[in-house]
Scaffold this active site. Sequence first.
Site, short mmCIF file in Angstrom:
data_model
loop_
_atom_site.label_atom_id
_atom_site.label_comp_id
_atom_site.label_asym_id
_atom_site.label_seq_id
_atom_site.Cartn_x
_atom_site.Cartn_y
_atom_site.Cartn_z
CE LYS A 172 27.89 -28.71 1.71
NZ LYS A 172 28.24 -29.09 2.19
CG ASP A 208 32.87 -31.36 4.55
OD1 ASP A 208 32.86 -30.74 4.01
OD2 ASP A 208 31.94 -31.89 4.03
C1 BGC Z 1 31.06 -27.57 -0.54
C2 BGC Z 1 32.17 -28.01 0.03
C3 BGC Z 1 32.01 -29.48 0.55
C4 BGC Z 1 30.86 -30.67 -0.21
C5 BGC Z 1 31.09 -31.51 0.91
C6 BGC Z 1 30.21 -28.72 -1.07
O1 BGC Z 1 28.75 -28.46 -1.55
O2 BGC Z 1 31.03 -26.78 -1.37
O3 BGC Z 1 32.65 -27.38 0.58
O4 BGC Z 1 32.87 -29.45 0.94
O5 BGC Z 1 29.98 -29.95 0.16
O6 BGC Z 1 30.00 -31.47 2.01
#
Ligand code: BGC
Length: 482
Positions: A172, A208
Amino acid sequence: MQKPQQYRHKEIKKNSKRNKKRIKTPKTTIKMPNDYKVSVRLKKDLIRGLGKHSHHRAAVKMLPTFVRATPDGTEKGDYLALDLGGTNFRVLYVRVVEEQQKVVKMDSKICSIPQEMMLGTGEQLFDHIAQCLGEFLESQDLKGQTLPLGFTFSFPCEQKEIDKSILIRWTKGFSCSGVEGQDVVKLLKEAIHRRGDYDIGSVAMVNDTVGTMMSCGYRDQSCEIGMIIGTGTNACYMEEIKNVKRVEGEDGRMCINTEWGGFGDDGSLKDILTEFDEVVDQTSINPGVHTFEKMISGMYLGEIVRLLLVKMAEDKLLFKGETSEALLTPGQFETKYISEIEDGLENAQKILTALGLNWDPVDACVVRLVCDTISSRSARLCAAALATISNRIRVNRGLDHLKTTVGVDGTVYRKHPNFSEELQAAVRLLAPKCDITFLVSEDGSGKGAAMVTAVAQTTCILPPSQQGATNPAAKKKKSVRT
Ligand code: BGC
């Protein structure tokens, strides 16, 4: 050459809502993936991720969380919660009240994480977090206490224990140096000790999805799946421990953080990726990583639509063959525009004008259809994945019929006008023997993190020396709800 208006009308009709399986441009086809095939592939990947020997090459990591029970309503106490997963970082002070069966969010503070910090050093990031937490404790007059802390860290982590969590990789848009491969709890504690003006109690690390499941689990005890469709996407669920080959034990269940965003990283989704998905991946800061997430989540959907619109304009199917500087700029078509455009044509017209495009009413309809196609694809891919998990839980338990609840959160799920409906309808088709209730979580990352910490304490996951001395919830309880 511009297509005659009449032909373009026909094309829209052909691709109308009832028949929107594919949008065609002369050189490009966006085809709806076969949901069933996607589900079958994921089913195999879940097993690979859980396996002792297959895990290391599995695209879907299936990470043990060391959360062995969902809330039973007796949890109580005061907790701190930290939430890092997007461009903001949050600190919360949460009280869990047993008698009223409720979680009270007492206070919170938001600190933004500037873009440079997302790409800077880990030390800078954790110092910033420790500073934000310190200022919050000061403002709440809590500096003298060592409260237990739930840390929602929404990135893939290999959890060794509830309070030892190694970051596998950033996702992200984060890419801070020196954190991948390190224990995040240790980095947090080191940053706090560098300051030396306050301390914290026991730490429980929480994804989360897990916080979402746990915050919903407090309200509805049949909640055993947590799902996020926001900036990123992911899900967790309660798996039988005997199937989690990397964890000792035969009895009971453990929450597994699937990290389904990585589905396809081994090339298994190659046949359903479009040229637009490939560009989004190649221009991201983590090419080749989180393939499934890049087809689904809020960080990427707007960019997929933008690339499609540019292509359609170049192919003279839109905007009289013209583009604009904004449309040609990566990131300028925000994911929230998709929701707004699908919500009404007037919104579409306003947004196209703001993007400096020379549109006509037919263009506005086509753009709306493009948004609808991309958001539907996202909803159906999520549905396929959720159906796979629900079917797995049903089969695990030898049930002919499963009744379960999914705790959900994330801006795409919450804000899009018909994403949730479309997802739920597709899940019903793919998991007909599962009766699923969807519960939108109330602050899973804050209250849910407190709940995980409370359950961790009451089920003795945290060693006594680490349990919050000032916390009334530090009573011991062995029961694991099954
Ligand atoms: C992460 C996860 C997370 C999800 C939602 C992903 O990019 O790898 O760990 O739960 O985003 O936030």
